[in-house]
Design a protein around this motif. Sequence first.
Motif: not given
Length: 139
Positions: A13-14, A18-24
């Motif tokens: 998984g992420f 990585e999830v925070m960067v994608a959301l940004a």
Amino acid sequence: MRLPAKRSVNSSGFTLIEVMVALAIVALAVPALLFTMDQQIDGTAYIRDRSLAQIVAGNRLGELRLALRGGGQTLRGSNTGIEEMAGREWQWRIQSQATEVPDFSRVEIQIRASQSDDGPALYTLVAFLAARSDGVASG
């Protein structure tokens, strides 16, 4: 004595970073896309209004030509009015003046949306009308 077996760690998984960067990235991209879409909608509305204003100006010029063919005289000075087209009201203003060529008049037709009588016209049509012949030159 036996040592405990080592577990192999396979992350599938992420991570939280990585999830925070994608959301940004998404948070920055979505407003830019919405702004661009809003500009496109405004541009489309302007083109629609300008096209309708062009039709209204053509109608006014056609009425002037018919009046001349019917034996009327060319308009001198200015005239204003309101015409309804496509469920909206359009304000028109016709200004006519004599030219150096005898029996020719320069006619300028300006069209505005009825609610915005200040500011520049949506469309301006300039035509030269001959008083005695059917010839019309417009530009």
